[in-house]
Design a protein around this motif. Structure first.
Motif, PDB file in Angstrom:
ATOM      1  N   CYS A 160     108.042  56.843  10.040  1.00  0.00           N
ATOM      2  CA  CYS A 160     107.648  55.878  11.140  1.00  0.00           C
ATOM      3  C   CYS A 160     107.555  56.719  12.602  1.00  0.00           C
ATOM      4  N   LEU A 161     106.585  56.575  13.484  1.00  0.00           N
ATOM      5  CA  LEU A 161     106.712  57.022  14.734  1.00  0.00           C
ATOM      6  C   LEU A 161     107.659  56.774  15.800  1.00  0.00           C
ATOM      7  N   THR A 199     114.288  52.328  12.269  1.00  0.00           N
ATOM      8  CA  THR A 199     113.235  53.018  11.337  1.00  0.00           C
ATOM      9  C   THR A 199     113.609  54.662  11.247  1.00  0.00           C
ATOM     10  N   GLU A 200     113.116  55.199  10.210  1.00  0.00           N
ATOM     11  CA  GLU A 200     113.179  56.563  10.276  1.00  0.00           C
ATOM     12  C   GLU A 200     111.788  57.333  10.317  1.00  0.00           C
ATOM     13  N   GLY A 201     111.998  58.422  10.792  1.00  0.00           N
ATOM     14  CA  GLY A 201     110.700  59.375  10.971  1.00  0.00           C
ATOM     15  C   GLY A 201     110.899  60.781  11.538  1.00  0.00           C
ATOM     16  N   ARG A 202     109.950  61.723  11.430  1.00  0.00           N
ATOM     17  CA  ARG A 202     109.988  63.030  11.629  1.00  0.00           C
ATOM     18  C   ARG A 202     109.432  63.126  13.103  1.00  0.00           C
ATOM     19  N   PHE A 203     108.656  62.380  13.380  1.00  0.00           N
ATOM     20  CA  PHE A 203     108.022  62.705  14.895  1.00  0.00           C
ATOM     21  C   PHE A 203     108.446  61.627  15.854  1.00  0.00           C
ATOM     22  N   ALA A 222      98.724  60.521  16.551  1.00  0.00           N
ATOM     23  CA  ALA A 222      99.394  60.929  15.281  1.00  0.00           C
ATOM     24  C   ALA A 222      98.975  59.929  14.360  1.00  0.00           C
ATOM     25  N   ALA A 223      99.283  58.651  14.649  1.00  0.00           N
ATOM     26  CA  ALA A 223      98.909  57.751  13.583  1.00  0.00           C
ATOM     27  C   ALA A 223      97.508  57.629  12.771  1.00  0.00           C
ATOM     28  N   GLU A 224      96.752  57.894  13.746  1.00  0.00           N
ATOM     29  CA  GLU A 224      95.073  58.163  13.277  1.00  0.00           C
ATOM     30  C   GLU A 224      94.931  59.136  12.260  1.00  0.00           C
ATOM     31  N   LEU A 283     103.589  55.636  10.344  1.00  0.00           N
ATOM     32  CA  LEU A 283     103.156  54.390  10.858  1.00  0.00           C
ATOM     33  C   LEU A 283     103.450  54.045  12.089  1.00  0.00           C
ATOM     34  N   LEU A 284     102.936  53.210  12.850  1.00  0.00           N
ATOM     35  CA  LEU A 284     103.134  52.960  14.580  1.00  0.00           C
ATOM     36  C   LEU A 284     103.307  51.585  14.777  1.00  0.00           C
ATOM     37  N   HIS A 285     104.422  51.211  15.507  1.00  0.00           N
ATOM     38  CA  HIS A 285     104.700  49.874  16.084  1.00  0.00           C
ATOM     39  C   HIS A 285     104.022  49.692  17.462  1.00  0.00           C
TER      40      HIS A 285
END
Length: 314
Positions: free
Chosen positions: A204-205, A233-237, A248-250, A255-257
């Protein structure tokens, strides 16, 4: 705003000190003599001399100056906190005079997040400026929370839930919706989440606020939209720029909220695909808020009416 000597400032009383007080407020607001001078249309040296003359007359240093930073001293902050209400009253008096004009006029300073600027203001900016040629509009993009009075803003724009208590808030748009989106290439290697709990297994972004905190994703129960909860949420970015997050999502990074209207074009052409739609209800949108005045100045009223007109016509 010409520089004045300490002797001249002392001899002229409040009238002689007012330009210096305005100079101090401007430097504090911009955090820089150069930026404050540019905004005021004077030279940096003239502005600096004006402030130094006031400091010499008062016998107190108002600013700590280094080659990289300008900040109020403790005494300067206390002094400015007491001066600001009076300066605001003077500005209000000029606003009241503007009310007698047929055309709203003056500088209008608005603090707002990037998403509000790109969704509400920029699409109609040229029309607003053409319709109100005597208004000088200054937009300060800020995803944090500004001190409207302390930083000299006429108003701010934030989501309704983010407006601080005690502010006078006016809705300037209809309900908006937050969506969770990802690129097709991301879903080719990862299963689509069925519930917010499934996000634990996804990249997750993350958006980081200026305060250092990371935005927590919010959802609502499908059978009870009033039951809102957030998910860690967890994510590396991680970034502090929304446009970067969309790119980045594109690219399939994660995933982007995000506000649905902000990625409408990407959804329409398939660059992004929505998921968890039943968990993402609509909620009250953006509000314009002020520190509170009995009557809004004409320049601000014109801005509010314009945004409402455009939103209703969308």
């Amino acid at each position: 705003m010409e520089s004045v000597s300490a002797a001249a400032t002392a001899g002229q009383g409040l009238a002689g000190r007012l330009p210096a007080l305005l100079a101090v407020a401007a430097v504090a607001r911009h955090g820089s003599f150069t930026r404050a001078a540019s905004a005021a249309g004077v030279s940096t040296s003239a502005l600096s001399q004006t402030v130094r003359a006031l400091e010499a007359q008062l016998g107190v240093r108002l600013f700590n100056r280094t080659t990289r930073r300008v900040a109020l001293t403790e005494a300067g902050a206390q002094f400015l906190a007491r001066v600001h209400p009076a300066l605001a009253e003077i500005e209000a008096a000029f606003d009241a005079l503007d009310a007698s004009r047929d055309e709203p006029a003056g500088t209008l300073r608005i603090n707002l997040p990037r998403v509000a600027s790109e969704l509400l203001v920029l699409p109609h900016l040229a029309e607003f400026m053409e319709r109100h040629p005597q208004i000088r509009l200054e937009l300060a993009l800020d995803d944090g929370f500004a001190d409207l009075v302390g930083e000299g803003f006429d108003a701010g724009i934030r989501l309704g839930e983010s407006v601080a208590p005690g502010m006078v808030a006016v809705p300037i748009g209809g309900p908006i919706r937050i969506v969770v989106v990802g690129a097709p290439r991301y879903f080719r290697r990862r299963a689509r989440p069925a519930t917010p709990d499934d996000l634990a297994a996804h990249d997750c972004l993350h958006y980081r606020f200026a305060t250092g905190g990371v935005y927590r994703w919010e959802f609502a129960q499908p059978d009870d939209p009033q039951r809102v909860f957030d998910v860690l949420t967890e994510g590396r970015f991680v970034t502090n720029d929304l446009r970067t997050m969309v790119r980045a999502a594109e690219q399939g990074v994660g995933l982007l909220h995000v506000v649905e209207d902000y990625v409408r074009a990407s959804l329409d052409d398939g660059r992004l695909v929505p998921v968890l739609e039943s968990w993402c209800p609509s909620f009250p949108g953006f509000y314009l808020y002020t520190a509170g005045r009995a009557q809004l100045p004409p320049k601000l009223r014109a801005f509010i009416d314009f945004l409402r007109e455009k939103r209703e016509g969308a």
